[in-house]
Scaffold this active site. Structure first.
Site, short mmCIF file in Angstrom:
data_model
loop_
_atom_site.label_atom_id
_atom_site.label_comp_id
_atom_site.label_asym_id
_atom_site.label_seq_id
_atom_site.Cartn_x
_atom_site.Cartn_y
_atom_site.Cartn_z
N GLY A 254 54.25 44.56 31.12
CA GLY A 254 54.03 43.60 29.94
C GLY A 254 54.20 42.34 30.61
O GLY A 254 54.21 41.08 29.68
N GLU A 296 56.43 48.59 35.50
CA GLU A 296 54.98 48.98 35.53
C GLU A 296 54.15 47.96 35.11
O GLU A 296 53.24 47.95 34.22
CB GLU A 296 54.86 49.98 34.34
N PRO A 297 53.95 46.85 35.98
CA PRO A 297 53.24 45.59 35.97
C PRO A 297 51.71 46.10 36.15
O PRO A 297 51.59 46.68 37.20
CB PRO A 297 53.69 44.57 36.58
N ARG A 342 37.84 40.92 26.08
CA ARG A 342 39.06 40.51 25.58
C ARG A 342 39.10 39.20 24.44
O ARG A 342 39.71 39.23 23.44
CB ARG A 342 40.02 40.14 26.65
N TYR A 346 40.66 40.45 21.14
CA TYR A 346 41.99 39.69 20.98
C TYR A 346 42.12 38.17 20.68
O TYR A 346 43.22 37.56 20.76
CB TYR A 346 42.88 39.92 22.01
N CYS A 373 23.63 41.48 21.57
CA CYS A 373 23.05 41.35 20.29
C CYS A 373 24.28 41.16 19.08
O CYS A 373 24.47 42.26 18.50
CB CYS A 373 22.00 42.49 19.98
N GLU A 374 25.13 40.18 19.21
CA GLU A 374 26.36 40.21 18.38
C GLU A 374 26.97 38.86 18.48
O GLU A 374 27.34 38.16 19.63
CB GLU A 374 27.31 41.04 18.71
N TYR A 403 42.06 44.65 32.54
CA TYR A 403 41.47 44.87 31.27
C TYR A 403 40.10 44.35 30.98
O TYR A 403 39.58 44.00 29.86
CB TYR A 403 42.59 44.51 30.28
N1 LLP Z 1 53.29 50.59 31.13
C1 LLP Z 1 52.64 51.36 29.72
C2 LLP Z 1 53.48 52.38 29.35
C3 LLP Z 1 51.82 50.55 28.98
O1 LLP Z 1 51.41 51.13 28.06
C4 LLP Z 1 51.00 49.45 29.77
C5 LLP Z 1 50.05 48.62 29.11
C6 LLP Z 1 51.58 49.05 30.87
C7 LLP Z 1 52.69 49.45 31.60
C8 LLP Z 1 50.96 47.68 31.51
O2 LLP Z 1 51.15 46.68 30.88
P1 LLP Z 1 50.72 45.31 31.58
O3 LLP Z 1 51.73 44.74 32.64
O4 LLP Z 1 49.42 45.21 32.16
O5 LLP Z 1 50.94 44.19 30.35
N2 LLP Z 1 43.90 46.00 26.67
C9 LLP Z 1 45.27 45.03 26.70
C10 LLP Z 1 46.33 45.35 27.13
C11 LLP Z 1 46.84 46.72 26.83
C12 LLP Z 1 47.97 47.28 27.53
C13 LLP Z 1 48.44 48.64 27.17
N3 LLP Z 1 49.53 49.17 27.83
C14 LLP Z 1 44.64 43.43 26.95
O6 LLP Z 1 43.50 43.42 27.46
O7 LLP Z 1 45.53 42.43 26.88
#
Ligand code: LLP
Length: 445
Positions: A254, A296-297, A342, A346, A373-374, A403
């Site tokens: 996150g 878990e980055p 994205r 978002y 086409c959107e 992503y």
């Molecule tokens: N661990 C778990 C259990 C997760 O669900 C996620 C992300 C991560 C780690 C990694 O999170 P990060 O460090 O990348 O923020 N598609 C969205 C992001 C969805 C994230 C889902 N889970 C976007 O494009 O912003």
């Protein structure tokens, strides 16, 4: 006022710079040269940037194996090898992510497997491959995994994913007593404790810790701290009632990244220090042995490492009927929502620059749009672009490593772009561009 010739160092890859002739290079390789060789749209990864962010995370959290790169952000065999060589662990969230990692030779014991709907077949594959952790997401999965492991004559190390009832966003967090979402097992109502007890009883599961994930693109430590506090309360209960000191606490991913020049970078080292100190303090207060913290980055490692290069096609002035911006210049590029969903999904913002030349003189209010086409196929909604932006110009969006390719689609029968890594002047193709033949290969005639 943004200088369009700048390359904001906190947003672009660490190896990116604008040279004297106006061209942007990454790791010494000119982006126009890459566009010429591999075509556009093209994703360019700065390998040293990616690796350096792995190292920063490892240093911040005390040991590389405690950091599980979340491969959902971007995965290819080369990336899995970089992560392995940097000594990090890997988080996968599907059987095919796991297969790619194993095909790259990633050591199974450093892989953690996620998913809210893992099939018995997937679980059997995990056990058989001897993955380091399976993160159990439901009481049903717990039973299935125990059964599967027993059938295979193995004991599977697991974590239980707990929902602490915290939703952490960029600058605020919301704590609710009950969370209405699909992941994990609620702390509330004793559900998580019941799962821990069931795990403890299960002969073919070995419970090593608990997991929680509070959100994505998070900039402050408060949400993580509150989650840790709530989950550590369960560690204490587990210790008191079952006599088990759980060894690990996985706080998920996150960590936020800057996407535009006016965003500020997250100081991962400071945040980690703050977080680890807080966890130590909470453990002390609860009189429990502090577990090892795992993280878990995904985005924080992958996003800043890559840029996506597009070629400008149609340039068109559109009367908006808006007094403030009466005319907007629509600049169409040769990709769009198929390679980066994205902004449409978002409202995500990106930093865009001309990469083949200096921008001189006047700017005009503009919008960078894709070729789909959107009408919502917008990459950068509101940007001042050089007034002389013209067909054939190359524009790159920064911080597209996470992503974007991972969520790419084939909308309008577009093909997925090529991905190339650069390092010390060298080009290393990672994924070739899809072709028309790839598209029709799926047809059953
Ligand atoms: N661990 C778990 C259990 C997760 O669900 C996620 C992300 C991560 C780690 C990694 O999170 P990060 O460090 O990348 O923020 N598609 C969205 C992001 C969805 C994230 C889902 N889970 C976007 O494009 O912003």
């Amino acid at each position: 006022m943004t200088d369009f010739n700048d390359v904001p160092a906190h947003v672009w890859p660490r190896g990116a710079q604008r040279e004297e002739d106006g061209v942007i290079t990454v790791a010494g390789v000119p982006l126009p040269e890459l566009a010429e060789e591999y075509g556009t749209p093209l994703m360019v990864f700065d390998e040293d940037d990616f690796r350096s962010r792995c190292r920063d995370m490892a240093a911040a959290f005390g040991a590389p194996e405690r950091v599980h790169y979340a491969s959902k952000a971007f995965l290819s065999k080369k990336v899995a090898r970089w992560v392995d060589e940097e000594g990090l662990s890997l988080d996968v969230a599907s059987i095919n992510e796991l297969r790619i990692a194993l095909a790259a030779g990633f050591p199974a014991e450093r892989i953690t497997v996620h998913g809210n709907n893992k099939s018995a077949g997937f679980l059997a594959y995990c056990v058989d491959s001897q993955v380091g952790h399976v993160v159990i997401d439901s009481p049903q999965e717990l039973e299935t995994l125990d059964f599967v492991a027993r059938s295979l004559g193995k004991v599977q190390p697991v974590m239980v994913r707990v929902t602490p009832g915290i939703d952490a966003h960029t600058h605020e967090f919301i704590a609710t007593s009950h969370e209405d979402q699909k992941f994990g097992i609620a702390l509330a109502g004793g559900e998580a404790f019941a799962a821990v007890k069931a795990c403890h009883r299960a002969e073919n599961l070995q419970l090593v810790g608990l997991h929680c994930h509070v959100g994505s693109q998070v900039f402050d430590a408060e949400g993580f701290k509150l989650a840790a506090q709530r989950v550590l309360g369960l560690y204490r209960q587990v210790y008191n009632e079952l006599g088990i000191a759980l060894a690990e606490l996985d706080l998920g991913g996150g960590y936020g990244v800057p996407y535009t020049a006016h965003d500020t970078a997250l100081d991962v080292a400071a945040l980690a220090k703050d977080l680890l100190a807080a966890v130590g303090q909470i453990a002390d207060d609860l009189e429990i042995t502090p577990p090892t913290i795992l993280v878990e980055p995904g985005r924080a490692i992958a996003a800043p490492a890559a840029v996506t290069v597009y070629e400008v096609g149609t340039v068109k002035d559109v009367a908006t009927g808006d007094g403030e911006v009466p005319v907007r210049r629509y600049v169409s590029v040769d990709g769009g929502m198929s390679d980066n969903i994205r902004p449409s999904l978002y409202g995500a913002e990106y930093d865009a620059r001309l990469v083949g030349r200096y921008a001189d003189g006047e700017t005009v209010p503009a919008r960078i749009v894709g070729s789909h086409c959107e009408a919502g196929d917008i990459l950068v909604s509101d940007i001042a672009l050089p007034a002389d932006v013209r067909p054939g110009d190359l524009i790159a969006l920064a911080a597209t490593g996470a992503y974007c390719y991972a969520m790419a689609s084939r909308y309008n029968a577009f093909v997925r772009p090529a991905v190339v890594a650069v390092r010390a002047g060298e080009k290393k193709p990672m994924l070739r561009r899809e072709t028309f033949e790839d598209l029709v290969a799926l047809e059953v005639d």
